[in-house]
Each structure stands twice: as C-alpha cells, then as structure tokens.
Design a protein around this motif. Structure first.
Motif, mmCIF file in Angstrom:
data_model
loop_
_atom_site.group_PDB
_atom_site.id
_atom_site.type_symbol
_atom_site.label_atom_id
_atom_site.label_comp_id
_atom_site.label_asym_id
_atom_site.label_seq_id
_atom_site.Cartn_x
_atom_site.Cartn_y
_atom_site.Cartn_z
ATOM 1 N N SER A 31 1.024 -1.372 -0.285
ATOM 2 C CA SER A 31 -0.075 -0.032 0.394
ATOM 3 C C SER A 31 1.003 1.533 0.104
ATOM 4 C CB SER A 31 -0.644 -0.120 1.307
ATOM 5 O OG SER A 31 -1.247 1.277 1.124
ATOM 6 N N ASN A 32 1.224 1.078 1.010
ATOM 7 C CA ASN A 32 2.571 2.446 0.768
ATOM 8 C C ASN A 32 3.959 2.162 1.823
ATOM 9 O OD1 ASN A 32 2.364 3.488 4.177
ATOM 10 N ND2 ASN A 32 0.057 3.433 2.741
ATOM 11 N N ARG A 34 6.932 3.876 4.179
ATOM 12 C CA ARG A 34 7.133 5.132 4.839
ATOM 13 C C ARG A 34 8.367 5.336 5.664
ATOM 14 N NH1 ARG A 34 1.759 5.468 8.507
ATOM 15 N NH2 ARG A 34 -0.102 4.473 6.749
ATOM 16 N N SER A 93 3.652 -0.772 4.784
ATOM 17 C CA SER A 93 1.967 -0.781 5.070
ATOM 18 C C SER A 93 1.152 -2.230 3.748
ATOM 19 C CB SER A 93 0.587 0.430 5.113
ATOM 20 O OG SER A 93 0.071 0.086 4.489
ATOM 21 N N GLU A 94 0.001 -2.813 4.516
ATOM 22 C CA GLU A 94 -0.086 -3.535 3.331
ATOM 23 C C GLU A 94 -1.767 -3.191 2.743
ATOM 24 O OE1 GLU A 94 0.225 -7.738 5.456
ATOM 25 O OE2 GLU A 94 -1.510 -8.712 4.047
ATOM 26 N N GLU A 95 -1.379 -3.234 2.111
ATOM 27 C CA GLU A 95 -2.987 -2.656 0.791
ATOM 28 C C GLU A 95 -3.623 -3.321 1.852
ATOM 29 O OE1 GLU A 95 -2.765 -2.200 -3.766
ATOM 30 O OE2 GLU A 95 -4.696 -4.271 -2.695
ATOM 31 N N ALA A 97 -5.476 -3.339 4.493
ATOM 32 C CA ALA A 97 -5.068 -3.576 5.819
ATOM 33 C C ALA A 97 -5.255 -2.569 7.485
ATOM 34 C CB ALA A 97 -3.857 -4.764 5.854
ATOM 35 N N VAL A 98 -5.852 -2.640 7.927
ATOM 36 C CA VAL A 98 -7.065 -2.076 9.033
ATOM 37 C C VAL A 98 -5.036 -1.524 9.691
ATOM 38 C CG1 VAL A 98 -8.023 -0.379 10.930
ATOM 39 C CG2 VAL A 98 -8.886 -1.926 9.079
ATOM 40 N N ASN A 99 -4.352 -1.869 9.923
ATOM 41 C CA ASN A 99 -3.271 -1.650 10.492
ATOM 42 C C ASN A 99 -2.102 -3.212 10.854
ATOM 43 O OD1 ASN A 99 -1.049 -1.155 12.227
ATOM 44 N ND2 ASN A 99 -1.906 -2.889 13.842
ATOM 45 N N LYS A 100 -1.270 -2.767 8.963
ATOM 46 C CA LYS A 100 -0.394 -4.194 9.134
ATOM 47 C C LYS A 100 0.665 -3.400 8.678
ATOM 48 C CE LYS A 100 -3.029 -7.939 9.217
ATOM 49 N NZ LYS A 100 -3.046 -8.466 10.540
ATOM 50 N N LEU A 101 1.350 -3.173 9.506
ATOM 51 C CA LEU A 101 2.530 -1.961 9.033
ATOM 52 C C LEU A 101 3.809 -3.049 9.588
ATOM 53 C CD1 LEU A 101 1.538 1.353 10.735
ATOM 54 C CD2 LEU A 101 1.435 1.134 8.318
ATOM 55 N N PHE A 103 7.515 -2.471 10.098
ATOM 56 C CA PHE A 103 8.257 -2.110 10.879
ATOM 57 C C PHE A 103 9.893 -2.561 10.585
ATOM 58 C CE2 PHE A 103 6.796 1.784 13.112
ATOM 59 C CZ PHE A 103 5.219 1.039 13.089
#
Lengths: 113, 113
Positions: A31-32, A34, A93-95, A97-101, A103
């Motif tokens: 997804s993105n 950072r 970040s996974e596309e 997915a609410v909270n698939k960061l 690190f």
C-alpha cells in the motif's frame, strides 16, 4: 511472512556529507512505504509516505525513493547536520489492511563534526 | 512536538507488580495504536483502536496485557504481574486515516527489576 530489512544497521558520517540508507521489503500486497526518524528516547517522527505510484519524495534535506517493482526504497540525507543523528525506520503498509504496518529494525546514523 | 502525550515517561517497577500507562492523542485522531519497542529494534504492534472499539490485538498481547479507550479519547495500557521481559519502551500513536502518518508520543520506558 512480511519483512522489512534495512541496511546498514549503523553508519557514521562527517557533518556536511551525504548518505543513503536502504530498505528492502517483502510486504505484499503493497500500500505505502514510510520513513520515520527517531531521536534517542523519543517517538518516531514521520519524514515521508510514498504510495505505489510515487517513486520519489522529498522533505527538506531528506529524499526518499521507491522502486515498487524491485521492492526497494532508499532515504538520502543531503549535507548532513549533527541533528540528523538518529535512527531511521522504514515502515511498509499492506494494502487494504487496517493495521498491517511492518517496521524495519532501523539504521542508526551518527553525524560527527 | 507531535501533540501526542504519554504518561509517565519512565516507570520502574518490581517483577509481579501491575503498571498502567496513559496516552492522550490529538483530538482528531480516531485511530490509536500501541506499540512496544526494545533497544535497537523497530516498534512491534500491540493493539489498535478505532474510536472506542479495540479492533485488533497482536498475539504479543498476552492475557496479562489489557488496553482500553473509553469514549474514544485517551487510552490506557495495563500490564499485570509484570515480568522482566516486559521491559521496553511502550509507544502510543494516533492517526486520522489509514494512509495518513502516524503521530507517535515519546513513549513510556518501563523497567522491570
């Protein structure tokens, strides 16, 4: 398993010099990406966010690049200053997915006068 | 200053004691996250709230850990019967939307003796 690998683990540079940090990831679907800067004893601060369609983004002396095909990103620091001494963390970040960061472990940068 | 405050900044406790941390996010942040970070590592996800609803919990969050976000404002993270392995920095972060930057607090450093 989604992974974010950063290199080098640490580096020392002289004030005024440039440096480049690397981030490779296996997160899919993407997804993105950072980049965060974390000073010792403080929380991370966002530097850039890039989506699939962006291949470069700048924030002052920080320039991030993204190659979504090879799943690689870099963070370039230009004309380093003593205040750039910090850990730099790559986060992917996974596309959808609410909270698939995911690190990375960070690259610790020390800028010496 | 990201506007996210965490209290206390440091906590030293003896093994077996209970501890509670508080996070006050920016009022516009309907999403709130808790992370744990050990030295030299990137943050690890613990749990996520959207408004007052706890939508996701990591398997890292054992039954000794509980988090709340009453009324969708501040949040608390409680650790019961602390163990030495719980020693870490506990970070809180907020955001408005899925793809917007996370705003981290400066964390609570927990030391379990």
């Amino acid at each position: 398993k989604n992974q974010v690998e950063q290199s080098p683990q640490s580096l020392i540079i002289l004030e005024g010099k440039n440096c480049t940090l690397q981030c490779n990831y296996t997160v899919s679907p993407f997804s993105n990406l950072r980049w965060y800067k974390q000073d010792t004893g403080r929380g991370p601060v966002s530097l850039t966010i890039m989506t699939f369609s962006e291949n470069t983004k700048s924030n002052g002396r920080y320039t991030a690049t993204l190659d979504a095909d090879t799943k690689q990103s870099s963070l370039h620091i230009t004309a380093s200053q003593l205040s750039d001494s910090a850990s730099y963390i790559c986060v992917v970040s996974e596309e959808a997915a609410v909270n698939k960061l995911t690190f990375g472990g960070g690259t610790r940068v020390l800028v010496k006068p | 200053d990201t506007g996210v405050s965490q209290d206390p900044r440091h906590k030293i406790t003896k093994r077996g004691q209970n501890v509670t941390f508080r996070c006050d996010p920016i009022s516009e942040h309907n999403r709130l996250y808790w992370y744990r970070q050990t030295l030299g590592q990137g943050p690890e996800f613990l749990t996520y709230f959207q408004n007052e609803a706890q939508l996701e919990k990591s398997r890292l969050l054992s039954d000794r850990f509980s988090a709340e976000r009453p009324k969708g404002s501040f949040s608390t993270l409680e650790i019961q019967r602390t163990e030495q392995g719980d020693s870490a920095m506990y970070l809180c972060a907020g955001s408005q939307q899925f793809n917007s930057p996370l705003h981290f607090g400066n964390g609570t450093r927990l030391t379990v003796t």
